[in-house]
Design a protein around this motif. Sequence first.
Motif, short mmCIF file in Angstrom:
data_model
loop_
_atom_site.label_atom_id
_atom_site.label_comp_id
_atom_site.label_asym_id
_atom_site.label_seq_id
_atom_site.Cartn_x
_atom_site.Cartn_y
_atom_site.Cartn_z
N THR A 186 0.76 -1.32 -0.06
CA THR A 186 -0.02 0.14 -0.12
C THR A 186 0.97 1.08 0.10
O THR A 186 1.92 1.29 1.05
N LYS A 187 0.71 2.20 -0.80
CA LYS A 187 1.74 3.28 -1.25
C LYS A 187 0.73 4.58 -1.30
O LYS A 187 -0.32 4.64 -1.63
N ARG A 188 1.47 5.65 -1.01
CA ARG A 188 0.73 6.92 -1.22
C ARG A 188 1.66 8.04 -1.50
O ARG A 188 3.05 8.15 -0.99
N TRP A 189 1.45 9.02 -2.34
CA TRP A 189 2.16 10.22 -2.74
C TRP A 189 1.90 11.22 -1.78
O TRP A 189 0.70 11.53 -1.37
N ILE A 190 2.91 11.91 -1.33
CA ILE A 190 2.69 13.43 -0.60
C ILE A 190 3.44 14.27 -1.20
O ILE A 190 4.58 14.06 -1.62
N ASP A 191 2.62 15.43 -1.25
CA ASP A 191 3.22 16.76 -1.59
C ASP A 191 4.29 17.28 -0.98
O ASP A 191 4.10 17.35 0.36
N THR A 192 5.61 17.72 -1.23
CA THR A 192 6.64 18.29 -0.18
C THR A 192 7.19 19.29 -0.81
O THR A 192 6.89 19.73 -1.82
N TYR A 193 8.21 19.77 -0.30
CA TYR A 193 9.23 20.75 -0.49
C TYR A 193 10.63 20.40 -0.59
O TYR A 193 11.11 19.97 0.50
N PHE A 194 11.18 20.44 -1.58
CA PHE A 194 12.85 20.49 -1.57
C PHE A 194 13.15 21.58 -2.48
O PHE A 194 12.64 22.03 -3.48
N PRO A 195 14.22 22.29 -2.07
CA PRO A 195 14.82 23.54 -2.56
C PRO A 195 15.33 23.24 -4.18
O PRO A 195 15.17 24.28 -5.08
N PHE A 196 15.44 22.12 -4.45
CA PHE A 196 16.08 21.63 -5.76
C PHE A 196 15.14 20.99 -6.85
O PHE A 196 15.62 20.67 -7.98
N THR A 197 13.75 20.94 -6.31
CA THR A 197 12.83 20.36 -7.41
C THR A 197 11.61 21.08 -7.26
O THR A 197 11.30 21.56 -6.03
N GLU A 198 10.79 21.13 -8.10
CA GLU A 198 9.54 21.98 -8.05
C GLU A 198 8.49 21.59 -9.23
O GLU A 198 9.17 21.59 -10.36
N PRO A 199 7.63 20.73 -8.92
CA PRO A 199 7.13 20.46 -7.83
C PRO A 199 7.88 19.26 -6.97
O PRO A 199 8.68 18.70 -7.61
N SER A 200 7.50 18.96 -5.89
CA SER A 200 8.06 17.87 -5.26
C SER A 200 7.49 16.99 -4.53
O SER A 200 6.19 17.37 -4.13
N PHE A 201 7.68 15.72 -4.45
CA PHE A 201 6.93 14.61 -3.99
C PHE A 201 7.69 13.68 -2.92
O PHE A 201 9.04 13.39 -3.38
N GLU A 202 6.96 13.06 -1.95
CA GLU A 202 7.74 11.77 -1.54
C GLU A 202 6.66 10.57 -1.62
O GLU A 202 5.35 10.95 -1.68
N LEU A 203 7.27 9.56 -1.54
CA LEU A 203 6.36 8.06 -1.71
C LEU A 203 6.40 7.66 -0.35
O LEU A 203 7.62 7.37 0.15
N GLU A 204 5.39 7.15 0.20
CA GLU A 204 5.56 6.42 1.46
C GLU A 204 4.76 4.98 1.44
O GLU A 204 3.87 4.93 0.56
N ILE A 205 5.18 3.98 1.87
CA ILE A 205 4.71 2.76 1.91
C ILE A 205 4.37 2.17 3.48
O ILE A 205 5.08 2.83 4.34
N LEU A 206 3.18 1.40 3.32
CA LEU A 206 2.78 1.00 4.89
C LEU A 206 3.69 -0.07 5.09
O LEU A 206 3.78 -1.13 4.20
N PHE A 207 4.24 -0.12 6.20
CA PHE A 207 5.23 -1.03 6.84
C PHE A 207 5.07 -1.32 8.23
O PHE A 207 5.16 -0.61 9.08
#
Length: 372
Positions: A186-207
Amino acid sequence: MILRRVWRCTRRSFSSFPYNRYPLDAPNCNVPRNIAKRVGTNLHRQPQHPLGILQRRILEFWQPHGFQLYDQLSPIVSTTHNFDHLRIPSDHVSRSPSDTYYLNATTVLRTHTSAHQHELLKTGQNRFLVAGDVYRRDEIDRSHYPIFHQMEGVKIFAPHEQNLIQSELKESLEQLAEHLFGQHITKRWIDTYFPFTEPSFELEILFEGEWLEVLGCGVIHPEVLAKAGRGEQMGYAFGLGLERLAMVLFQIPDIRLFWTHDERFHRQFASGEIVRFEPYSKFPPCFKDISFWLESAFHVNDLNEIVRDVAGDLVERVWLIDDFVHPKTGKTSHCYRIAYRSMDRSLTNEEIDDLQEVVRNRVVNDLGVILR
Ligand code: FA5
Ligand code: MG
């Protein structure tokens, strides 16, 4: 027999840290010996280590798409490469010595593999991967460790393909997850911020019932490309947390296990295949609390580092359980709980009491706090 000995010695004690060039007692250096001595271990390049197995498996996914791997770049980099070229502002917390290991004022142990984006983009490469050890002063729990491994990926697109970048980025990483785990996560995308990318995302997995962040990614910021002389182009970048992916893939419950010398761990991965880790036993944790009044600047990472230094991998977790401001003096007191637990054996009470006593003394001497 000889082979076996060679293998052990590479696994155990190889250090390529250049002590002559970067003495650990230099004024701006905050790298402890137990970190320096592990530079050059390169767990990700050991074919029968879970990180090596995972790295190979990830490569199988990207190589057919023309990505070239760099997995032997030195983890010692300049602050310019680790931060400036990536638009990380000069007052950003990640630059602080409470978060980053400095060898001197302008040289660090890389905090992420993004530190190599600039140099590789400058050579004109359009599809590359960088795998390696990265270093951070960070919290202590079962998914955080001061040395971990990342794999960076960068792909530059032709001008007429630029509207594809974001969707291809997410689709490719979802396919990578499927390549590694099949459909069973089970995974989900989260919007996030990095100074070096725009837009930025993180991927999370249920563990094991919790969301585990396994990667960061995004569309490369135009200024990062411009600084590398690629101003007209666009592309995506991602940074995979290899331990976190390996924890899910092999069902490894604690990040410290990647560093164990216990044969009961290593023989499970001798085939070089993806196998489910069978815990050899679970030993009970032992909890100790420490409370103190804060004096001037205190950062919890300084406490974490002392505990790591004293207890090594016997520390499982450190967390704040009480935060109190005295109504009259206005002074702040913190109480931290330390969970000690060995991955490999039972600990005795005396052993833990001794460690805790050393921690208490070091906290007073090194951090200038007042024990309660
Ligand atoms: C970065 O390091 C970015 N450089 C990733 C990136 C690359 C973003 C390219 C955009 C483009 P972050 O700090 O979130 O991001 O770390 C990336 C991953 O490393 C995390 O998702 C996590 O899986 C892993 N990670 C971070 N800290 C630790 C730690 N202390 N121990 C183990 N794994 C960690
Ligand atoms: Mg993150």
